[in-house]
Design an enzyme around this catalytic site. Structure first.
Site: not given
Length: 319
Positions: A154-155, A176, A236, A265, A284-286
């Site tokens: 994806g992006r 997919r 995730r 989390e 979780h700091i993406g």
């Protein structure tokens, strides 16, 4: 109308929602709003400004008869019961696109950091263990010219591929559906999941969270990977079987892992994966750049306000 904000956000964003509305905000940036308090405030809420840490489930939606909109400061919305919200006519907004490049940056940082054992080397130096140069001291894996396998083009996946191209990497991907534009622009080559796992030096998980992707990488998949392979997960946590990952890391089936997400989390310091030197674990700091998080909060607020005015949201999941 009453707006419930489940995590402390910048005053400039709060002020957007205070004009003509009653706003309750859980005034803590790091801890999750207690469940009972969230249920209590949801009971007379017209809107909820939420994030990935909150469980907006059937129970909560059933206790919120006035609720018109749930606006999440995130791309993903697997923490929200979409079917129940749709059944109740509750609109749901999210914040895609704006965070793609920030997450791609963090993903590649994890890849580099894990490959070159950056965190481990930093701890080694700070602990006073460095006694001198050694021919094989803290040696890692090559990145330049290696094969990267991206699961989910994806992006964010395309952003990671652009960065990989700068490192002369051989870019493989699994999706997919084929992505001809990525193949043409980036020289990316589609592979079946099995082919990608067996050919890649770096396996980057960027698939969305769906019932089909839950534990998508498990014992069978780790057995197909190279012993020098590194897994990076910034999608995730539930997409990877954590017990299988631990087993793969401790038995030498793969070489290392860089993780920004976990199935549950937050995690505590006793989590098994945190005991391993060949794992980099982030909280979780993406998307955590100042500019990106401010844009996400702004979009989430504008989505919420648009829904309350019965207008079109900037980005909607429902409505």
């Amino acid at each position: 109308m009453k707006i419930v904000i489940t995590r402390k956000i910048p005053p400039s964003i709060v002020s957007l929602m205070e004009d003509g509305h009653e706003v309750y905000m859980w005034d803590d940036e790091e801890t999750v709003m207690p469940r009972q308090l969230l249920l209590q405030h949801a009971a007379d809420a017209d809107a909820i400004f939420t994030n990935v840490s909150d469980r907006i489930d059937k129970e909560l939606l059933g206790r919120a008869p006035r609720l018109k909109v749930v606006s999440t400061m995130a791309v993903g919305y697997n923490n929200i019961d979409i079917a129940e919200a749709k059944k109740r006519g509750i609109r749901v907004g999210h914040t895609p696109e704006v965070l793609s490049e920030a997450v791609a940056d963090l993903t590649f940082a994890l890849l580099l950091g894990t490959a070159r054992r950056v965190v481990e080397a930093d701890r080694y130096t700070r602990a006073g263990k460095w006694k001198g140069w050694g021919p094989m001291l803290l040696t890692g894996q090559d990145v330049y010219g290696a094969a990267i396998g991206i699961i989910g083009m994806g992006r964010i996946g395309r952003g990671v591929a652009r960065r990989a191209k700068g490192f002369g990497m051989h870019i493989l991907y699994h999706n997919r559906t084929r992505k001809p534009e990525a193949e043409q622009e980036l020289g990316a080559q589609w592979r079946s999941l099995e082919q990608l796992l067996s050919e890649s030096d770096y396996v980057v998980m960027l698939a969305p969270s769906t019932p089909e992707t839950h534990s998508m990488i498990g014992p069978r998949q780790f057995a197909q990977m190279k012993p020098n392979a590194i897994l990076i997960n910034t999608s995730r946590g539930g997409n990877v079987d954590e017990q299988a990952l631990y087993d793969a890391l401790t038995t030498g089936k793969i070489w290392g892992a860089g993780l920004d997400v976990f199935e549950t989390e937050p995690i505590g310091k006793e989590h098994p994966l945190l005991q391993l030197p060949n794992v980099i674990a982030l909280p979780h700091i993406g998307s955590a750049t100042i500019e990106t998080r401010l844009q996400m909060a702004d979009i989430a607020a504008r989505n919420l306000l648009a829904a309350l005015r019965n207008e079109r949201m900037l980005y909607s999941v429902i409505g």
